[in-house]
Design a protein around this motif. Structure first.
Motif, short mmCIF file in Angstrom:
data_model
loop_
_atom_site.label_atom_id
_atom_site.label_comp_id
_atom_site.label_asym_id
_atom_site.label_seq_id
_atom_site.Cartn_x
_atom_site.Cartn_y
_atom_site.Cartn_z
N ARG A 1 74.92 6.81 11.92
CA ARG A 1 75.39 6.19 12.87
C ARG A 1 74.16 6.35 14.17
O ARG A 1 73.43 7.21 14.19
N LEU A 2 73.71 5.08 14.26
CA LEU A 2 72.52 4.98 15.40
C LEU A 2 72.80 5.54 16.83
O LEU A 2 73.99 5.28 17.31
N PRO A 3 72.32 6.40 17.42
CA PRO A 3 72.58 6.98 18.63
C PRO A 3 71.99 6.30 19.63
O PRO A 3 71.16 5.38 19.94
N PRO A 4 72.91 6.47 20.92
CA PRO A 4 72.46 5.78 22.16
C PRO A 4 70.93 5.95 22.53
O PRO A 4 70.35 7.06 22.72
N ARG A 5 70.24 4.80 23.02
CA ARG A 5 69.07 4.89 23.39
C ARG A 5 68.82 4.11 24.78
O ARG A 5 69.25 2.97 24.73
N ALA A 6 68.26 4.65 25.94
CA ALA A 6 68.16 4.07 27.03
C ALA A 6 66.95 3.02 27.20
O ALA A 6 66.01 3.46 26.42
N ALA A 7 66.84 1.74 27.72
CA ALA A 7 66.17 0.87 27.73
C ALA A 7 64.80 1.30 28.91
O ALA A 7 65.31 1.79 29.88
N GLU A 8 63.75 1.14 28.62
CA GLU A 8 62.86 1.24 29.95
C GLU A 8 62.91 0.16 30.70
O GLU A 8 63.48 -0.90 30.35
N PRO A 9 62.51 0.25 32.15
CA PRO A 9 62.41 -0.86 33.08
C PRO A 9 61.34 -1.82 32.47
O PRO A 9 60.51 -1.54 31.73
N PRO A 10 61.71 -3.12 32.87
CA PRO A 10 60.82 -4.28 32.46
C PRO A 10 59.37 -3.98 33.09
O PRO A 10 59.00 -3.31 34.08
N PRO A 11 58.25 -4.44 32.32
CA PRO A 11 56.79 -4.26 32.73
C PRO A 11 56.68 -5.41 33.87
O PRO A 11 57.48 -6.35 34.40
N VAL A 12 55.74 -4.99 34.57
CA VAL A 12 55.32 -5.88 35.92
C VAL A 12 55.00 -7.15 35.68
O VAL A 12 55.16 -7.90 36.67
N TRP A 13 54.99 -7.82 34.44
CA TRP A 13 54.43 -9.29 34.50
C TRP A 13 55.64 -10.15 33.91
O TRP A 13 55.64 -11.19 33.66
N VAL A 14 56.95 -9.41 33.78
CA VAL A 14 58.04 -10.03 33.39
C VAL A 14 58.68 -10.76 34.61
O VAL A 14 59.14 -9.75 35.68
N PRO A 15 58.89 -11.78 34.97
CA PRO A 15 59.48 -12.54 36.00
C PRO A 15 60.93 -12.26 36.02
O PRO A 15 61.58 -12.96 35.10
N LEU A 16 61.54 -11.59 36.79
CA LEU A 16 63.04 -11.37 36.89
C LEU A 16 63.59 -12.37 38.29
O LEU A 16 62.92 -12.08 39.19
N SER A 17 64.56 -13.12 37.96
CA SER A 17 65.29 -13.63 39.02
C SER A 17 66.02 -12.38 39.86
O SER A 17 65.94 -11.23 39.69
#
Length: 425
Positions: A366-382
């Motif tokens: 079973r794959l264990p939980p992994r938290a995602a990193e914050p998005p890098p600075v070049w990713v435009p988010l609304s």
């Protein structure tokens, strides 16, 4: 003795023609048995999955997992454990100059099964677009030699063919990609988008077994006209060309997919998951599967479109729960209802099912939980995406439940004895 037994679920395995109640037993990382009523006493660990769907580990045919090596690449592990996707096909993040890094830094150390479509441009996707502007980087001989060194990793060739990527070179990048695919005897995956070149220009260079990705995009010309699949699209269908959804950040329209389904064109379902689309509207493969069902695809056909069909298209051994296969397994809750689903243009439909992954296994582990990193600075988010990401980070920080009652700590460890001076020992 089995290592693991998942019992009581509904097993859907299109590769084996199975859809119904069954138990799945695992031994030494392989599927050891699939049948109803397998004895729980024969398993070291038996888990009740009644009311759940038990599927082969999902295959996402169009992703970008060149994490830390370009504009688009994401880390697949924080997504895989919560979505059931055990096989990831990177669609052109790496070319001849960067494939070794994708293998060494991403594929080799990962618990997941990672494959690649080799970008005909040697640079791969280090930038947002424009990889075909310098034709000297599209060297067929060099790419073929590198692919031979990584034969287990490379499953095909990728070329993005739209006006932003090809620049002044028109179809020449596609011609070179065709030569490379033929040299490797592997399928060619072609991205279409803002033309020119348009579908009518691209079509003559596609062969049986090739893959047209972003097949339901709302910005590509030549796919659908007046609500019907074009003659060009139908000729590709009849020639044995395969179609791939490749949802992404801007390549999915419900009306286009609905017209294609009406014409008997059933695409492979994939996300085009990357550092932008993972924040929406694609999010992950179960979300895109829901959208496919909202457009009219059945559950069985949707499961086939993320398991056996991509496996056969790319020559993968995954995508099945057949006895003896790798025990890659995805367990889902399936809630029936009417769930709003959106395309990238604001179109809304209702999905009849909402799939929520509850466990993902690779080779029986079973794959264990992994938290995602914050998005890098070049990713435009609304603004809404930024608020959602801030909320995700806050929930990760506060997710540990604190136990404060003395009786919560009675077992399994005894309380420490106190010394005469009152200290613990």
């Amino acid at each position: 003795m089995w290592d693991l037994l998942l019992h009581g679920g509904r097993v859907i395995d299109p590769a084996s023609g199975r859809d119904g109640p069954a138990d799945v037993a695992v031994r030494d990382g392989k599927v050891a048995a699939v049948a109803a009523g397998l004895p729980r006493s024969q398993a070291a660990r038996a888990l009740d999955v009644s009311g759940h769907l038990v599927l082969p580990g999902l295959i996402d045919t169009h992703t970008h997992v060149g994490h830390g090596a370009g504009y688009w690449g994401l880390d697949p592990e924080p997504v895989a454990w919560r979505t059931g996707v055990t096989t990831w096909v990177d669609a052109g993040s790496a070319g001849a100059y960067t494939l070794a890094a994708l293998h060494r830094n991403v594929a080799a150390p990962s618990p997941l099964r990672i494959h690649a479509m080799l970008n005909v441009a040697g640079t791969g996707l280090v930038g947002r677009t424009g990889e075909h502007h310098v034709l000297e980087n599209l060297d067929v001989d060099t790419s073929a030699a590198v692919a031979a060194e990584h034969a287990d990793l490379v499953r095909g060739v990728k070329a993005r063919i739209d006006r932003h990527t090809v620049g002044p070179h028109g179809l020449e990048p596609l011609r070179r990609a065709r030569l490379l695919a033929d040299r490797l005897a592997k399928p060619l995956m072609v991205h279409i988008g803002y033309g020119p070149p348009d579908l009518a220009d691209v079509a003559p260079l596609l062969k049986e077994g090739d893959i047209l990705t972003h097949c339901a995009t709302g910005v590509g010309t030549g796919l659908v006209a007046d609500g019907r699949a074009t003659d060009t699209l139908l000729r590709l269908r009849d020639a044995g060309v395969l179609f791939d959804l490749g949802h992404g950040s801007g390549a999915f329209a419900f009306d286009v997919l609905e017209a294609e389904l009406a014409a008997g064109i059933t695409p492979i379902v994939s996300t085009d998951l990357h550092l932008r689309s993972v924040y929406g509207p694609a999010y992950d493969l179960p979300t895109v599967m829901g959208k496919a069902m909202a457009a009219g695809l059945s559950l069985a056909d949707t499961v086939a479109a993320v398991t056996v069909r991509p496996a056969r298209a790319l020559g993968l051994s995954s995508g099945t729960l057949a006895v003896g296969s790798d025990a890659d397994i995805a367990v889902f809750e399936a809630e029936a209802g009417a769930f709003p689903a959106v395309d990238v243009h604001g179109g809304v439909r209702e999905a009849p099912l909402r799939l929520t992954n509850t466990a993902t296994y690779v080779a029986g582990r079973r794959l264990p939980p992994r938290a995602a990193e914050p998005p890098p600075v070049w990713v435009p988010l609304s603004a809404a995406q930024q608020r959602a990401e801030a909320d995700r980070q806050a929930r990760v920080r506060t997710s540990v439940r604190r136990l404060e009652r003395p009786e919560d700590f009675d077992e399994p460890f005894p309380r420490p004895e106190r010394t005469a001076t009152g200290g613990a020992r």
